[in-house]
Every structure is written in structure tokens, then in C-alpha cells.
Design a protein around this motif. Structure first.
Motif, PDB file in Angstrom:
ATOM      1  N   ALA A   9      -8.502  -8.467 -40.626  1.00  0.00           N
ATOM      2  CA  ALA A   9      -7.475  -9.304 -40.455  1.00  0.00           C
ATOM      3  C   ALA A   9      -6.204  -9.026 -39.604  1.00  0.00           C
ATOM      4  O   ALA A   9      -5.954  -9.752 -38.837  1.00  0.00           O
ATOM      5  CB  ALA A   9      -6.934  -9.995 -41.872  1.00  0.00           C
ATOM      6  N   ARG A  10      -5.940  -7.902 -39.894  1.00  0.00           N
ATOM      7  CA  ARG A  10      -4.699  -7.378 -38.962  1.00  0.00           C
ATOM      8  C   ARG A  10      -5.063  -7.465 -37.461  1.00  0.00           C
ATOM      9  O   ARG A  10      -4.088  -7.849 -36.731  1.00  0.00           O
ATOM     10  CB  ARG A  10      -4.178  -6.040 -39.400  1.00  0.00           C
ATOM     11  CG  ARG A  10      -3.077  -5.449 -38.731  1.00  0.00           C
ATOM     12  CD  ARG A  10      -2.585  -4.096 -39.172  1.00  0.00           C
ATOM     13  NE  ARG A  10      -2.388  -4.040 -40.723  1.00  0.00           N
ATOM     14  CZ  ARG A  10      -1.247  -3.850 -40.822  1.00  0.00           C
ATOM     15  NH1 ARG A  10      -0.042  -4.150 -40.218  1.00  0.00           N
ATOM     16  NH2 ARG A  10      -0.897  -4.062 -42.334  1.00  0.00           N
ATOM     17  N   ALA A  11      -6.141  -7.001 -36.975  1.00  0.00           N
ATOM     18  CA  ALA A  11      -6.588  -7.004 -35.868  1.00  0.00           C
ATOM     19  C   ALA A  11      -6.691  -8.484 -35.154  1.00  0.00           C
ATOM     20  O   ALA A  11      -6.391  -8.655 -33.832  1.00  0.00           O
ATOM     21  CB  ALA A  11      -7.844  -6.138 -35.494  1.00  0.00           C
ATOM     22  N   ARG A  12      -7.210  -9.210 -36.031  1.00  0.00           N
ATOM     23  CA  ARG A  12      -7.347 -10.664 -35.593  1.00  0.00           C
ATOM     24  C   ARG A  12      -6.180 -11.618 -35.517  1.00  0.00           C
ATOM     25  O   ARG A  12      -5.964 -12.526 -34.669  1.00  0.00           O
ATOM     26  CB  ARG A  12      -8.490 -11.245 -36.319  1.00  0.00           C
ATOM     27  CG  ARG A  12     -10.000 -10.609 -36.080  1.00  0.00           C
ATOM     28  CD  ARG A  12     -10.904 -11.128 -36.921  1.00  0.00           C
ATOM     29  NE  ARG A  12     -11.463 -12.648 -36.824  1.00  0.00           N
ATOM     30  CZ  ARG A  12     -12.059 -13.177 -35.773  1.00  0.00           C
ATOM     31  NH1 ARG A  12     -12.729 -12.348 -35.221  1.00  0.00           N
ATOM     32  NH2 ARG A  12     -12.328 -14.353 -35.709  1.00  0.00           N
ATOM     33  N   LEU A  13      -5.286 -11.361 -36.672  1.00  0.00           N
ATOM     34  CA  LEU A  13      -4.043 -12.065 -36.665  1.00  0.00           C
ATOM     35  C   LEU A  13      -3.012 -11.617 -35.781  1.00  0.00           C
ATOM     36  O   LEU A  13      -2.076 -12.240 -35.704  1.00  0.00           O
ATOM     37  CB  LEU A  13      -3.979 -12.362 -38.236  1.00  0.00           C
ATOM     38  CG  LEU A  13      -4.711 -12.887 -38.930  1.00  0.00           C
ATOM     39  CD1 LEU A  13      -4.430 -12.798 -40.487  1.00  0.00           C
ATOM     40  CD2 LEU A  13      -5.271 -14.338 -38.558  1.00  0.00           C
ATOM     41  N   PHE A  14      -2.873 -10.380 -35.739  1.00  0.00           N
ATOM     42  CA  PHE A  14      -1.918  -9.538 -34.948  1.00  0.00           C
ATOM     43  C   PHE A  14      -2.303  -8.625 -33.881  1.00  0.00           C
ATOM     44  O   PHE A  14      -2.071  -7.671 -34.284  1.00  0.00           O
ATOM     45  CB  PHE A  14      -1.055  -8.878 -36.066  1.00  0.00           C
ATOM     46  CG  PHE A  14      -0.179  -9.710 -37.089  1.00  0.00           C
ATOM     47  CD1 PHE A  14       0.739 -10.475 -36.929  1.00  0.00           C
ATOM     48  CD2 PHE A  14      -0.986  -9.951 -38.366  1.00  0.00           C
ATOM     49  CE1 PHE A  14       1.429 -11.203 -38.062  1.00  0.00           C
ATOM     50  CE2 PHE A  14      -0.248 -10.609 -39.564  1.00  0.00           C
ATOM     51  CZ  PHE A  14       0.811 -11.270 -39.086  1.00  0.00           C
ATOM     52  N   PRO A  15      -2.994  -9.272 -33.062  1.00  0.00           N
ATOM     53  CA  PRO A  15      -3.558  -8.263 -31.823  1.00  0.00           C
ATOM     54  C   PRO A  15      -2.650  -7.673 -31.185  1.00  0.00           C
ATOM     55  O   PRO A  15      -1.444  -8.103 -31.019  1.00  0.00           O
ATOM     56  CB  PRO A  15      -4.413  -9.211 -31.085  1.00  0.00           C
ATOM     57  CG  PRO A  15      -3.757 -10.527 -31.332  1.00  0.00           C
ATOM     58  CD  PRO A  15      -3.378 -10.541 -32.646  1.00  0.00           C
ATOM     59  N   SER A  16      -2.652  -6.705 -30.490  1.00  0.00           N
ATOM     60  CA  SER A  16      -1.740  -6.012 -29.382  1.00  0.00           C
ATOM     61  C   SER A  16      -2.691  -6.131 -28.079  1.00  0.00           C
ATOM     62  O   SER A  16      -3.842  -5.449 -27.931  1.00  0.00           O
ATOM     63  CB  SER A  16      -1.592  -4.653 -29.926  1.00  0.00           C
ATOM     64  OG  SER A  16      -0.628  -3.963 -29.129  1.00  0.00           O
ATOM     65  N   ASP A  25       5.988 -14.782 -34.263  1.00  0.00           N
ATOM     66  CA  ASP A  25       7.572 -14.788 -34.847  1.00  0.00           C
ATOM     67  C   ASP A  25       7.216 -13.830 -36.156  1.00  0.00           C
ATOM     68  O   ASP A  25       8.077 -14.077 -37.079  1.00  0.00           O
ATOM     69  CB  ASP A  25       7.956 -15.960 -34.990  1.00  0.00           C
ATOM     70  CG  ASP A  25       7.882 -16.787 -33.853  1.00  0.00           C
ATOM     71  OD1 ASP A  25       8.204 -16.398 -32.811  1.00  0.00           O
ATOM     72  OD2 ASP A  25       7.833 -18.072 -33.980  1.00  0.00           O
ATOM     73  N   CYS A  26       6.254 -13.054 -36.307  1.00  0.00           N
ATOM     74  CA  CYS A  26       6.323 -12.286 -37.752  1.00  0.00           C
ATOM     75  C   CYS A  26       5.490 -11.079 -37.400  1.00  0.00           C
ATOM     76  O   CYS A  26       4.440 -11.088 -36.972  1.00  0.00           O
ATOM     77  CB  CYS A  26       5.460 -13.518 -38.572  1.00  0.00           C
ATOM     78  SG  CYS A  26       5.364 -12.875 -40.228  1.00  0.00           S
ATOM     79  N   SER A  27       5.755  -9.982 -37.960  1.00  0.00           N
ATOM     80  CA  SER A  27       5.075  -8.682 -37.979  1.00  0.00           C
ATOM     81  C   SER A  27       4.033  -8.587 -39.148  1.00  0.00           C
ATOM     82  O   SER A  27       4.172  -9.539 -39.928  1.00  0.00           O
ATOM     83  CB  SER A  27       6.027  -7.443 -38.082  1.00  0.00           C
ATOM     84  OG  SER A  27       6.503  -7.532 -39.531  1.00  0.00           O
TER      85      SER A  27
END
Length: 185
Positions: A9-16, A25-27
Motif C-alpha cells: 500500500a505504501r508504494a501505491r498510495l505514497f509513490p515517489s 498533503d499527507c506523509s
């Protein structure tokens, strides 16, 4: 009850780098803290006993996941074969290009139990792990994509959960996804 973001989920919701169609607007840390510190407005049952969805008012500028397909935007639909991870086989997906969704009213994290995640080879140090998140206008679940239902039925080895296909839920999903599509910036 403790909640963490799974690596999936981290890779899909908070990609770089960040994309306009992911959480804004959220880490990742702020997202986890919010889920742990604030009770959801509602808890919805998931598609299996190990899954639940927590409904939170959107505190970000995150836009809806999907856009209705109309005669005016149908020409902007694109498709390709893609895999979510290097281990998964590519499947046919479609999305809009050049269409921007409205800001969502609701964020609905999809949670799997610690036990299920361990069965899937994704052990966590919490009671629940976020495996995805829906961004919606209504405080309701949008149907899982039909290909995700099929992947789940194929089992853990193919990136699914091992839950058998529910033919009625599949038909409802097809009805929704024939009329809606994801979007990409």
C-alpha cells in the motif's frame, strides 16, 4: 487496535515521485497516525472476514479514484497490460488521461488482518494492515475491479487472497466499471 501501512500500500498510495491520483498533503507516517488516533465514521465489512474498510472524512486534497464515463470523455480512455508488482502477471487495465477527478469527500482505507497478511507472506507488527485506499464522494465502498476479484480467486501465489469468486459481486463490479474508470495525470 493498531494499524500500519503495508509495503504494498505504501508504494501505491505514497509513490515517489508523488502523482496527482494518489494521497495528497499527507506523509505515510501522518496517514498511519491519523488512522490510529481517530476513530472512523463507519466501519464497513470487506469482501472476506479478514477485511474491513474504515470510512474517514477526507482531510487532504486527494481526488476521487474514479470518473464516470460519458460521451464527452470516452475518447480519453486508454488501456494497457500492467502488473502491480514485478512478481505479478500483467493484466488489462484502463484509465482516463487528460481528465481530473473532483476532490474526494471520503478516504476509505482497506484493511487486512495480521493473520491474513502473514498467510500472504506480508507479516506486520500491528493488528491490521492497510492494503489500499478508496477515495470517494460517498461514504461507501466502490466495487473491487473484476480483475482483482479474479486475482484473489487465483490465490496468494498470483497476488490474490485465496477468496473464491462471488458471481453476484462480480456482476455488480462489472456494472460499475463499465460506467466508470480510474484516471491518471
Amino acid at each position: 487496535m493498531s494499524i500500519v501501512l503495508t509495503p504494498f500500500a505504501r508504494a501505491r498510495l505514497f509513490p515517489s515521485p508523488m502523482r496527482a491520483n494518489t494521497i495528497q498533503d499527507c506523509s505515510p507516517g501522518e496517514f498511519e497516525r491519523r488512522l490510529n488516533d481517530e476513530a472512523p465514521e463507519r466501519v464497513l465489512p470487506g469482501y472476506a472476514p479478514f477485511c474491513q474498510l474504515h470510512v474517514h472524512a477526507n482531510w487532504t486534497s486527494t481526488r476521487c479514484l474514479t470518473v464516470p464515463i460519458t460521451d464527452a470523455n470516452r475518447h480519453r480512455l486508454r488501456s494497457a497490460y500492467e502488473a502491480r508488482t514485478r512478481e505479478e502477471l500483467p493484466v488489462l487495465v484502463r484509465w482516463f488521461e487528460g481528465v481530473e477527478a473532483p476532490v474526494a469527500r471520503w478516504l476509505i482505507p482497506i484493511l487486512y488482518s495480521r493473520e491474513q497478511l502473514a498467510r500472504e507472506g506480508a507479516a506486520i507488527d500491528a493488528d491490521w494492515g492497510v492494503v489500499g485506499c478508496l477515495y470517494t464522494m460517498e461514504p461507501e465502498e466502490i466495487p473491487m475491479a473484476p480483475i482483482t476479484m479474479m486475482r484473489n480467486a487465483l490465490g496468494v501465489e498470483e497476488g490474490g487472497s485465496g477468496i473464491a469468486l462471488d458471481r453476484d459481486a462480480y456482476r455488480r463490479a462489472v456494472d460499475f466499471w463499465e460506467r466508470n474508470a480510474n484516471w491518471r495525470p
